[in-house]
Write a protein that holds these residues in place. Structure first.
Motif, short mmCIF file in Angstrom:
data_model
loop_
_atom_site.label_atom_id
_atom_site.label_comp_id
_atom_site.label_asym_id
_atom_site.label_seq_id
_atom_site.Cartn_x
_atom_site.Cartn_y
_atom_site.Cartn_z
N SER A 39 8.19 -0.55 -5.66
CA SER A 39 8.31 -0.22 -4.24
C SER A 39 8.42 1.28 -4.04
O SER A 39 8.99 1.99 -4.88
N GLY A 40 7.87 1.75 -2.92
CA GLY A 40 8.07 3.14 -2.54
C GLY A 40 7.02 4.12 -2.99
O GLY A 40 7.13 5.31 -2.73
N ILE A 41 5.98 3.67 -3.69
CA ILE A 41 4.93 4.59 -4.13
C ILE A 41 3.66 4.35 -3.32
O ILE A 41 3.46 3.27 -2.76
N LYS A 42 2.83 5.38 -3.26
CA LYS A 42 1.56 5.25 -2.54
C LYS A 42 0.49 4.78 -3.51
O LYS A 42 0.37 5.29 -4.62
N VAL A 43 -0.33 3.82 -3.05
CA VAL A 43 -1.37 3.25 -3.91
C VAL A 43 -2.68 3.13 -3.15
O VAL A 43 -2.71 3.04 -1.93
N MET A 44 -3.76 3.17 -3.92
CA MET A 44 -5.08 2.87 -3.36
C MET A 44 -5.60 1.63 -4.09
O MET A 44 -5.72 1.64 -5.32
N LEU A 45 -5.88 0.59 -3.32
CA LEU A 45 -6.24 -0.70 -3.90
C LEU A 45 -7.64 -1.14 -3.48
O LEU A 45 -8.08 -0.86 -2.36
#
Length: 257
Positions: free
Chosen positions: A47-53
């Motif tokens: 939780s709490g991280i930025k992701v590109m999916l």
């Protein structure tokens, strides 16, 4: 073995959520995706991280729209962390405080040291062992001011330790902040504007030894002296004493002649 998550988007520089949607990483993909992400970034999916999916949009008549996660781009997460670090450094530069701690005078042979670390950390033990077993038998006095060095409480915990040390700033000659290696997420807590700003205003020179040689944090940028590891900090202090002794020996020879 499935991973159920909620993806959210927040207002820039605010905590208010402007969009969210449910997502799923099925067990058949989760091990592959999470292992790839960890090997690329050095951190777990959390939780709490930025992701590109990369996702497939699914619709269920009862449960509505959700996303089926198929892949992840770790470079996006790494890039966001680097961007945040650069923004903090720029903000410190604009405030005119980035190099304030570097401008303090460090005594020629610092021997009275305030240490900020976790009392149970291997890095702290390595530091003490290196300082105690120096070949020149130089004597150092140090006192540990314990702080949490992992998790989101890290910045405030270090600030509290610095607050306590400031009461004895007429005794100590330098402050050492040390932590052994860890994942990029663990070390990202040292990229904190409030902590960095506090260090720039601190009345004693601060020496950092955080992570490994390849690791670099915002507080490394604002500290008086940055060493690559906790052991390297001890070596730096010992080296200062060795250089001074060498100079004294040379002066003694000059006087004798």
């Amino acid at each position: 073995g499935h991973c159920y998550l909620e993806l959210i988007e927040k207002e820039t520089d605010q905590d208010s959520i402007i969009a969210n949607i449910r997502a799923t990483i099925w067990a058949s993909s989760f091990n592959k995706i999470s292992a790839f992400f960890k090997s690329s970034t050095g951190q777990e999916l959390k939780s709490g991280i930025k992701v590109m999916l990369k996702v497939q949009v699914d619709f269920h008549e009862l449960y509505g729209i959700s996303l089926n996660v198929r892949d992840i781009d770790p470079n996006y997460t790494l890039g966001d962390q680097a961007r945040q670090r650069a923004e903090i450094i720029k903000k410190l530069e604009e405030a005119g405080v980035l190099s304030m701690n570097k401008e303090l005078e460090l005594v020629r042979v610092p021997q009275k040291i305030a240490i900020i670390s976790s009392s149970s950390a291997a890095g702290y033990e390595d530091f003490c062992m290196q300082l105690n077993s120096n070949a020149g038998n130089y004597q150092f006095y140090w006192k540990l001011f314990p702080a949490s060095m992992q998790g989101d409480k890290t910045p405030q915990s270090i600030i509290q330790a610095l607050d306590y040390i400031s009461e004895f700033d007429d005794f100590f000659e330098a402050v050492v902040i040390i932590r052994g290696g860890g994942s990029k997420t663990d070390l990202s807590y040292f990229d904190d504007f409030e902590l960095a700003y506090y260090i720039t205003q601190f009345p004693l020179p601060i020496i950092t030894g955080i992570g490994h040689e390849r690791d670099d944090s915002v507080i490394d940028e604002v500290a008086h002296t940055r060493c690559k590891t906790p052991t390297a900090v001890a070596e730096f202090l010992i080296d200062q004493a060795e250089q001074f002794e060498t100079e004294l020996d040379w002066l003694k020879d000059q006087i004798t002649r």
